[in-house]
Design a protein around this motif. Structure first.
Motif, short mmCIF file in Angstrom:
data_model
loop_
_atom_site.label_atom_id
_atom_site.label_comp_id
_atom_site.label_asym_id
_atom_site.label_seq_id
_atom_site.Cartn_x
_atom_site.Cartn_y
_atom_site.Cartn_z
N GLU A 1 0.82 -1.21 0.00
CA GLU A 1 0.00 0.00 0.00
C GLU A 1 0.86 1.26 0.00
OE1 GLU A 1 -3.09 0.25 -0.56
OE2 GLU A 1 -3.48 -1.89 -0.54
N LEU B 1 0.68 3.98 -2.94
CA LEU B 1 0.35 5.37 -2.63
C LEU B 1 1.34 6.34 -3.24
CD1 LEU B 1 -1.43 7.38 -1.06
CD2 LEU B 1 0.09 7.05 0.90
N THR C 1 -6.27 -5.33 -6.76
CA THR C 1 -5.94 -5.46 -5.34
C THR C 1 -6.79 -6.54 -4.69
OG1 THR C 1 -5.33 -3.13 -5.17
CG2 THR C 1 -5.90 -4.26 -3.13
N LYS D 1 -4.39 -0.16 3.80
CA LYS D 1 -4.36 1.16 3.14
C LYS D 1 -4.65 2.27 4.15
CE LYS D 1 -6.15 1.58 -0.91
NZ LYS D 1 -4.92 2.00 -1.68
#
Length: 249
Positions: free
Chosen positions: A7, A11, A80, A94
């Motif tokens: 994650e 990001l 995902t 996340k």
């Protein structure tokens, strides 16, 4: 730990976290710099956090929401969920990553604001000594982290960037304040609104216009307000996770 690493990589593979982080720092620290440079009198510790409490947090909320809505927009959330069939684990990972980054960013803005004020207004007493002063400054990161959880929850529920961002900005910057204008019951309702309680947590004692929450009769202590704010964030995230599990990606 693998999910957290994935994650984090996802990001920072987009530009939005960098731009949002930079904008949040500019707004938070920059407003303090303007106030300190323009003030002919001593700058109080409370004034150094106006930018972090009112402007920068809005950008951080947007960053947190975009971290989710971008995946829905480009369909990468499907990949995902295929890689991690347990949707709850993926979304919680996340949320943890986004909340951690938001918290760190909040501390940078809060202490950076104090630092720039000391530099530009050397005659001001901006030392942080009491527990209330530490809570007022260091607590900004905690509020940002919890706020990010709310933003992620809204992003999961709405799934569209424009909608999620609009809800968060109107909620945090306008709606809770406007409720106070409702005759008789407005101020009573405000005492139980999440972001208003977050502001109450950051105050250094008696409420004042520069700290927010003036005139509101809070039923909770300042740490109680933080717990209430966190409780709402967790509740919203739980609802968002349940909804995410029951509908198509």
């Amino acid at each position: 730990m693998t999910l957290l690493a994935v994650e984090r990589i996802k990001l920072f593979s987009t530009r939005s976290p960098y731009w949002c982080s930079a904008l949040a720092i500019v707004l938070g620290v920059g407003l303090t710099a303007i106030i300190a440079a323009a003030s002919e009198e001593q700058v109080s510790l409370g004034l150094t956090q106006i930018g972090s409490a009112q402007l920068a947090i809005a950008v951080v909320l947007v960053m947190a929401a975009i971290a989710v809505t971008t995946e829905y927009r480009f369909g990468t959330i499907r990949s995902t969920f295929l890689a991690v069939p347990n949707r709850t684990s993926a979304l919680v990972a996340k949320t943890v990553v986004v909340a951690f980054i938001a918290g760190v960013l909040g501390e940078i803005i809060a202490f950076g604001s104090v630092g720039i004020a000391k530099l530009l207004s050397s005659n001001s007493d901006l030392s942080i000594n009491t527990a209330a002063e530490w809570r007022h400054v260091a607590g900004v990161g905690i509020v940002y982290a919890i706020g990010a959880i709310i933003a992620v929850a809204v992003g999961i529920l709405v799934r569209q960037t424009a909608g999620a961002v609009s809800i968060l900005l109107v909620w945090q910057m306008a709606a809770e304040g406007l409720i106070g204008f409702i005759p008789k019951v407005g101020i009573k309702i405000q005492a139980w609104l999440p972001f208003t309680n977050a502001t109450h947590f950051l105050t250094m004692g008696a409420d004042s216009p520069e700290q927010g929450g003036a005139g509101i009769d809070f039923k909770l202590s300042q740490w109680g307000s933080l717990a209430y704010f966190a409780g709402i964030a967790v509740a919203m995230l739980v609802v968002a996770l349940i909804v995410a599990k029951r509908r198509d990606a």
